[in-house]
Write an enzyme that holds these catalytic residues in place. Structure first.
Site, PDB file in Angstrom:
ATOM      1  N   SER A 140       5.089  -8.624   7.343  1.00  0.00           N
ATOM      2  CA  SER A 140       4.982  -9.115   5.972  1.00  0.00           C
ATOM      3  C   SER A 140       5.513  -8.148   4.921  1.00  0.00           C
ATOM      4  O   SER A 140       5.828  -8.563   3.819  1.00  0.00           O
ATOM      5  CB  SER A 140       3.533  -9.473   5.664  1.00  0.00           C
ATOM      6  OG  SER A 140       2.736  -8.308   5.721  1.00  0.00           O
ATOM      7  N   HIS A 200       3.773 -15.780   9.328  1.00  0.00           N
ATOM      8  CA  HIS A 200       4.795 -15.726   8.273  1.00  0.00           C
ATOM      9  C   HIS A 200       6.111 -16.372   8.715  1.00  0.00           C
ATOM     10  O   HIS A 200       7.058 -16.408   7.945  1.00  0.00           O
ATOM     11  CB  HIS A 200       5.087 -14.283   7.857  1.00  0.00           C
ATOM     12  CG  HIS A 200       4.127 -13.746   6.833  1.00  0.00           C
ATOM     13  ND1 HIS A 200       4.123 -14.170   5.523  1.00  0.00           N
ATOM     14  CD2 HIS A 200       3.133 -12.834   6.938  1.00  0.00           C
ATOM     15  CE1 HIS A 200       3.171 -13.528   4.857  1.00  0.00           C
ATOM     16  NE2 HIS A 200       2.554 -12.715   5.702  1.00  0.00           N
ATOM     17  N   LYS A 216      -0.318 -20.786   5.102  1.00  0.00           N
ATOM     18  CA  LYS A 216       0.904 -20.282   4.460  1.00  0.00           C
ATOM     19  C   LYS A 216       1.896 -21.450   4.327  1.00  0.00           C
ATOM     20  O   LYS A 216       1.620 -22.378   3.570  1.00  0.00           O
ATOM     21  CB  LYS A 216       1.449 -19.084   5.236  1.00  0.00           C
ATOM     22  CG  LYS A 216       0.522 -17.870   5.088  1.00  0.00           C
ATOM     23  CD  LYS A 216       1.052 -16.600   5.716  1.00  0.00           C
ATOM     24  CE  LYS A 216       0.151 -15.429   5.351  1.00  0.00           C
ATOM     25  NZ  LYS A 216      -0.479 -14.782   6.492  1.00  0.00           N
TER      26      LYS A 216
HETATM   27  C1  LIG Z   1      -1.802 -14.258   6.892  1.00  0.00           C
HETATM   28  C2  LIG Z   1      -1.830 -13.791   8.286  1.00  0.00           C
HETATM   29  C3  LIG Z   1      -2.948 -13.988   9.101  1.00  0.00           C
HETATM   30  C4  LIG Z   1      -4.230 -14.576   8.575  1.00  0.00           C
HETATM   31  O1  LIG Z   1      -4.115 -15.944   8.391  1.00  0.00           O
HETATM   32  P1  LIG Z   1      -5.339 -16.749   7.740  1.00  0.00           P
HETATM   33  O2  LIG Z   1      -5.204 -18.124   8.277  1.00  0.00           O
HETATM   34  O3  LIG Z   1      -5.163 -16.649   6.257  1.00  0.00           O
HETATM   35  O4  LIG Z   1      -6.586 -16.075   8.210  1.00  0.00           O
HETATM   36  C5  LIG Z   1      -2.875 -13.590  10.417  1.00  0.00           C
HETATM   37  N1  LIG Z   1      -1.769 -13.000  10.921  1.00  0.00           N
HETATM   38  C6  LIG Z   1      -0.675 -12.776  10.160  1.00  0.00           C
HETATM   39  C7  LIG Z   1       0.528 -12.133  10.763  1.00  0.00           C
HETATM   40  C8  LIG Z   1      -0.679 -13.143   8.815  1.00  0.00           C
HETATM   41  O5  LIG Z   1       0.386 -12.908   8.074  1.00  0.00           O
END
Ligand SMILES: *Cc1c(COP(=O)(O)O)cnc(C)c1O
Length: 397
Positions: A183, A211, A242
């Protein structure tokens, strides 16, 4: 008793503030989208949401969620295995598996839970987990809850991965785990090479597509699509929070025996509530939309290419990426904060990151592109970056 503890907490909080690491939250009073309204009344263009496909305020998803409220009610009031499973949960699990070309799927309340609950039921102290050094916090926590032997390799460093795989030959089973897209830099894991090494050193592979799902690969099927290796990793985790609508929810999808055992043993699944039916219904609609047309994925890819190429031509230092994350490198912590503050005044909402979120001397502004952005949004952001870049002496020409 609390008086002493209170002092202790206030000291810690002050220390966070003194180090400039205190996080303040901005309050949005509109739906999440390309253009948002803050509680100050200021309207800004949003370039820091994970709203990659612009689905956070999508009319079709809202309508699907509303009709599920009428058909299936508001909440489940139960974990899945007691009385928390509806036809919508089952249908969404099937649809996610079909989308990723996997065998079965298990839903969680969040991807944080999916990652928290994936390792401990599957591996024991006889086994090995080989983890990328920049993996998400939820993977790190999940690994901590598992008794398997831990190996760590430098971010996307395939020589180091090979070295760790050699060391891990002492264990019974090996699982390599990586984020699909990291990220902070927006770099894509070299998954093709990881799968090759896994085949040589007899390991399984898990990729967290949080992501990358909806974003990477021509049709948004993630890193396995980008490298043309569908079905070649054992475990995929991902989020519905996301690109996939942005509400809440996570999943693990992959080999059917793995999913079957997770349903029996994974603690965040067994001891936590089901996602509400309205989220499952919108998720089903979301997968249908992404399967019927490639419009949103195409628009996101075009937007990312346009923004990155214009910014590069202006002379900004951009980390190479195939994702929708664009890291504009400024290197200096204070500069990254000043730059972001000036952009906000111009109506561009982005976040500046610096140590310890990124390595020392690697401060940057992270821009997240979205299919919700129109060309005029991108042009406005680019011209604001240019203006402030000159003002702060980053662009020389
Ligand atoms: C955002 C993210 C998560 C967490 O996801 P949520 O559903 O918001 O708990 C887990 N792993 C990665 C790589 C992320 O970017």
């Amino acid at each position: 008793m609390y008086i002493n503890y209170q002092k202790h907490l206030v000291n810690i909080i002050n220390e966070i503030k003194e180090n400039g690491l205190y996080k303040n939250e901005r309050v949005i009073v509109s739906p999440q989208g390309a253009e948002i309204t803050l509680d100050s009344g200021q309207k800004v263009l949003n370039f820091c949401a994970n709203n990659y496909l612009g689905l956070s305020d999508n009319r079709q998803l809202i309508d699907a969620a509303k009709s599920a409220l009428d058909d299936h009610g508001y909440g489940m009031s139960s974990v899945r295995f007691i009385c928390g499973t509806t036809d919508l949960h089952k249908e969404l699990e099937k649809k996610i598996a079909k989308f990723f070309n996997t065998e079965d799927t298990i839903l969680y309340a969040a991807c944080f839970d999916a990652n928290g609950g994936v390792f401990e039921p599957l591996l024991t102290e006889e086994d090995a987990i080989i983890s990328d050094s920049l993996n998400h916090a939820s993977i790190i926590d999940g690994v901590r809850l598992c008794k398997a032997q831990r190996y760590r390799y430098e971010n996307a460093d395939m020589n180091d991965l090979e070295k760790q795989l050699k060391l891990a030959q002492a264990q019974r089973f090996r699982l390599i785990v990586t984020d699909g897209v990291f990220s902070m830099d927006g770099n894509v894991a070299p998954l093709k090479k990881i799968v090759e090494l896994a085949n040589i050193y007899n390991a399984m592979v898990m990729v967290d597509e949080s992501h990358s799902a909806g974003v990477v690969g021509e049709t948004g099927r993630g890193v396995t699509e980008l490298y043309n290796i569908p079905g070649q990793v054992e475990i995929i985790t991902g989020t519905l929070g996301k690109a996939f609508g942005g509400a809440i929810g996570g999943f693990t999808t992959g080999k059917k025996e793995i999913i079957e055992l997770l349903r029996q043993r994974s603690r965040p699944y067994l001891f936590s509530n089901s996602i509400p039916p309205l989220v499952a219904a919108a998720g089903i609609k979301m997968i249908e939309m992404m399967t019927e047309t490639n419009e949103l994925q195409d628009k996101l890819h075009a937007n990312s290419e346009y923004f990155i190429s214009r910014m590069t031509n202006l002379g900004f230092d951009i980390k190479p990426t195939k994702s929708a994350i664009c890291a504009v490198m400024l290197y200096d912590a204070k500069l990254s904060q000043d730059f972001a503050a000036k952009l906000l005044k111009e109506g561009i909402y982005v976040t500046g990151f610096y140590y310890p979120v990124v390595p020392k001397g690697q401060a940057r502004i992270r821009v997240q592109l979205s299919a919700a952005h129109e060309k005029e949004h991108l042009d406005k952001a680019i011209s604001s970056f240019e203006k402030i870049g000159r003002e702060l002496g980053i662009l020389k020409k």
